[in-house]
Design an enzyme around this catalytic site. Structure first.
Site, short mmCIF file in Angstrom:
data_model
loop_
_atom_site.label_atom_id
_atom_site.label_comp_id
_atom_site.label_asym_id
_atom_site.label_seq_id
_atom_site.Cartn_x
_atom_site.Cartn_y
_atom_site.Cartn_z
N ASN A 164 3.50 -2.45 -8.00
CA ASN A 164 3.62 -2.24 -6.55
C ASN A 164 5.05 -1.74 -6.33
O ASN A 164 6.00 -2.53 -6.31
CB ASN A 164 3.37 -3.59 -5.86
CG ASN A 164 3.50 -3.51 -4.37
OD1 ASN A 164 3.85 -2.46 -3.81
ND2 ASN A 164 3.26 -4.62 -3.70
N HIS A 218 -2.95 -3.56 4.68
CA HIS A 218 -3.17 -4.87 4.05
C HIS A 218 -4.58 -5.02 3.50
O HIS A 218 -5.10 -6.14 3.36
CB HIS A 218 -2.89 -6.03 5.04
CG HIS A 218 -1.46 -6.17 5.41
ND1 HIS A 218 -1.02 -6.29 6.71
CD2 HIS A 218 -0.33 -6.17 4.65
CE1 HIS A 218 0.29 -6.37 6.74
NE2 HIS A 218 0.75 -6.28 5.50
N ARG A 233 9.68 -5.20 11.84
CA ARG A 233 8.95 -4.13 12.55
C ARG A 233 8.50 -4.61 13.92
O ARG A 233 8.17 -5.79 14.10
CB ARG A 233 7.75 -3.69 11.72
CG ARG A 233 8.14 -2.88 10.51
CD ARG A 233 6.95 -2.54 9.65
NE ARG A 233 6.98 -3.24 8.38
CZ ARG A 233 5.94 -3.46 7.58
NH1 ARG A 233 4.74 -3.02 7.93
NH2 ARG A 233 6.07 -4.09 6.45
N ARG A 262 -0.59 -0.17 -6.48
CA ARG A 262 -0.84 -0.33 -5.05
C ARG A 262 -0.34 0.94 -4.37
O ARG A 262 0.82 1.33 -4.53
CB ARG A 262 -0.07 -1.53 -4.53
CG ARG A 262 -0.31 -1.75 -3.08
CD ARG A 262 0.44 -2.96 -2.60
NE ARG A 262 0.05 -3.26 -1.23
CZ ARG A 262 0.44 -4.34 -0.60
NH1 ARG A 262 1.20 -5.22 -1.20
NH2 ARG A 262 0.05 -4.54 0.63
N GLU A 287 -3.15 -10.03 -3.87
CA GLU A 287 -3.43 -8.59 -3.90
C GLU A 287 -3.41 -8.04 -5.33
O GLU A 287 -4.18 -7.16 -5.68
CB GLU A 287 -2.39 -7.85 -3.04
CG GLU A 287 -2.60 -8.10 -1.56
CD GLU A 287 -1.32 -8.29 -0.78
OE1 GLU A 287 -0.46 -9.08 -1.22
OE2 GLU A 287 -1.16 -7.66 0.28
#
Ligand code: ADP
Length: 405
Positions: free
Chosen positions: A16, A187, A247, A99, A386
Site C-alpha cells: 500500500n 474504502h 480532510r 492497493r 484491508e
C-alpha cells in the site's frame, strides 16, 4: 532460534504505497497466514523501517543497509526486498497485490496488471492526483524489483460500482458525468472485508439493510442492501462526506469559490487546506488530527471538533437510513470506531428513533455486539483488514494467471 528462520513456502506480498510511505504485509499461501506487517515511512527524508512479526508483540526497527535511507519508492522497495531476502530466505514471493485508490468507472474488480492496464491507470491519475501517482509508483517499483511474477491491482472504488446512476451522479451538466465526474466512494477494501465477516458471523442480517462506518484517519460510511453498496458518503474525491483527521468532509462549493475569488487562493493552496489542514485538525485550531489527543484535551476547540464529528456521523446515519428506508445492522470499524468507547457511545445515544439501543457495558468492554437485546438494529464493532482482502484477491488471480501460463 527465532521462529522466522523456520518459515518456508510460498507467499503473497501486499503493498500500500502512499505519498511518502509503503505499508506491506506478507501472507503464507494457501491459508494466507499473515506472518509480517510493516511500514517504511518518511521516504525521501528521514525514512524509518519498522516490522512486526505475527509471532511477537513488539515492533522491530530495521537499520538501513550501509545507513543509506531510500530517496524514492524504488529504493525503499529494494531495501524491503533485500530485508525479506535475508529475514525469510526460505519464503518465495509468488505474487504482489497492490492497493490502488482509484479504478475509475471501468474497474469493478481486482485486475492483473498488464501494460494496457497500467496505461489506463495512468489516465486515472487526474481523478486522484494526491494518491494514485504513489500507488502507481509502488507498482512500477515492484515490477522492476520482482521481474515476472503476477502483480495485482485492488481498487478502493470497485466495491461501490454497484450504485445506480442516481446514487452516482451530481446535479451538474450531464457531460461532466461522461468525463468521469461522479460519486466513486472509497474504502472499498475495508467494506468488502467487513461484508464478508458479516456474511460469516450473521448471515441472516448481512443481506438486510446495513450501514458500515469506517472511521479512521480517513472516514466514510456506506449503505448496503443484499450485501452490495447502494450509497457512500464519499464522492468524487476522498474529501467528501464525514470530516476526517485533516480532510474537511462535506462542504458548500461556494466556500471554495470564496477562497478563490476573495482570498486569492489557487487550486494548490485550496487543496492543501482541504486535504491537510481541515477536519479534526482544522477545527481543533491545529491541535491534532488524532482523536486520542482531542479526547484527552480540555480545550474548547478540541471539544468542538469532537462535537462536530459526532454530529456529522449521526447525520449520515440518518441520511443513509432514509435512503434505504430502514436499518437493520450498523457496523463500526476503523481506528476511531474500533478504539474509542466515547465516540461509539456518543454516536449511538439518542438513536432510539431509528431502533438503536446501546448496551453501555458491552461498549465499554469493547465487545463485538454493542447494542442491547431490545435493540431493533444490531450494532457491531468489527476489526477491518484491508491487507487480507488484497491478499485473497491476489492469490485468486495469481492462480488463474499461473494456470494459463
Ligand atoms: P487510517 O485511516 O490511516 O488507516 P486508522 O484506521 O488506523 O487510520 O485510524 C487511525 C486513527 O484512529 C488515529 O488517527 C486516531 O484518531 C484513531 N484512534 C486510534 N486509537 C484510538 C483510541 N484509543 N481512541 C480514539 N481514537 C483512536
Amino acid at each position: 532460534m527465532d521462529i522466522q528462520n523456520h518459515l518456508h513456502g510460498k507467499a503473497i506480498l501486499t503493498i500500500n504505497a502512499g505519498s511518502s510511505s509503503i505499508k506491506f504485509s506478507l501472507f503464507l499461501v494457501p491459508q494466507l497466514n499473515q506472518i509480517i506487517v510493516g511500514q517504511i515511512d518518511g521516504i525521501g527524508g528521514d525514512a524509518s523501517f519498522k516490522v512486526k512479526w505475527s509471532t511477537k508483540n513488539t515492533e522491530e526497527t530495521i537499520n538501513w543497509p550501509n545507513g543509506c535511507k531510500p530517496q524514492n519508492h524504488r529504493e525503499a522497495l529494494s531495501c524491503l526486498i533485500e530485508w525479506l531476502h535475508q529475514s525469510v530466505n526460505a519464503v518465495e514471493i509468488i505474487a504482489v497485490g497492490h492497493r490502488v485508490v482509484h479504478g475509475g468507472q471501468k474497474y469493478t474488480a481486482p485486475m492483473i496488471i498488464t501494460d494496457a492496464v497500467m496505461q489506463e491507470l495512468e489516465t486515472l491519475m487526474v481523478l486522484a492526483p494526491l494518491h494514485e501517482p504513489h500507488n502507481l509508483a509502488g507498482i512500477k517499483a515492484a515490477q522492476e524489483s520482482f521481474g515476472n511474477i503476477p502483480q495485482i491491482a485492488c481498487f478502493d472504488t470497485a466495491f461501490h460500482r454497484t450504485h445506480s446512476f442516481i446514487d452516482d451522479c451530481y446535479a451538474i451538466p450531464r457531460y461532466f458525468y461522461d468525463k468521469g465526474v461522479c460519486r466513486y466512494g472509497f474504502h472499498g477494501l475495508s467494506y468488502e472485508y467487513i461484508t464478508d465477516r458479516l456474511m460469516h458471523m450473521f448471515p441472516k442480517e448481512a443481506s438486510k439493510k446495513v450501514i458500515i462506518a469506517h472511521l479512521g484517519n480517513g472516514a466514510s460510511m456506506t449503505a448496503l442492501h443484499h450485501g452490495v453498496s447502494v450509497a457512500s458518503t464519499m464522492g468524487f474525491s476522498s474529501l467528501d462526506g464525514l470530516p476526517m483527521g485533516t480532510r474537511c468532509g462535506e462542504i458548500d462549493p461556494g466556500v471554495l469559490l470564496y477562497m478563490m475569488q476573495h482570498e486569492g487562493m489557487d487550486a494548490t493552496a485550496i487543496a492543501n487546506i482541504l486535504y491537510k489542514e481541515s477536519g479534526l485538525k482544522g477545527l481543533s485550531g491545529g491541535l491534532s488530527n488524532d482523536m486520542r489527543t482531542l479526547e484527552n484535551s480540555d480545550c474548547l476547540e478540541a471539544k468542538q471538533a469532537i462535537e462536530y464529528y459526532i454530529k456529522e456521523v449521526k447525520r449520515e446515519i440518518g441520511a443513509l437510513t432514509a435512503l434505504m428506508a430502514g436499518l437493520d445492522v450498523l457496523v463500526f470499524t476503523g481506528g476511531i470506531d474500533e478504539n474509542s468507547v466515547m465516540i461509539r457511545a456518543r454516536v449511538l445515544r439518542d438513536m432510539s428513533w431509528v431502533g438503536i439501543e446501546l448496551d453501555e457495558e458491552s461498549n465499554l468492554a469493547g465487545e463485538t455486539i454493542i447494542s442491547d437485546d431490545h435493540s431493533r438494529v444490531l450494532c457491531l464493532k468489527l476489526h477491518t483488514d484491508e491487507e487480507r482482502v488484497i491478499a485473497r484477491h491476489t492469490l485468486e488471480l495469481a492462480k488463474q494467471e499461473m494456470a494459463l501460463n
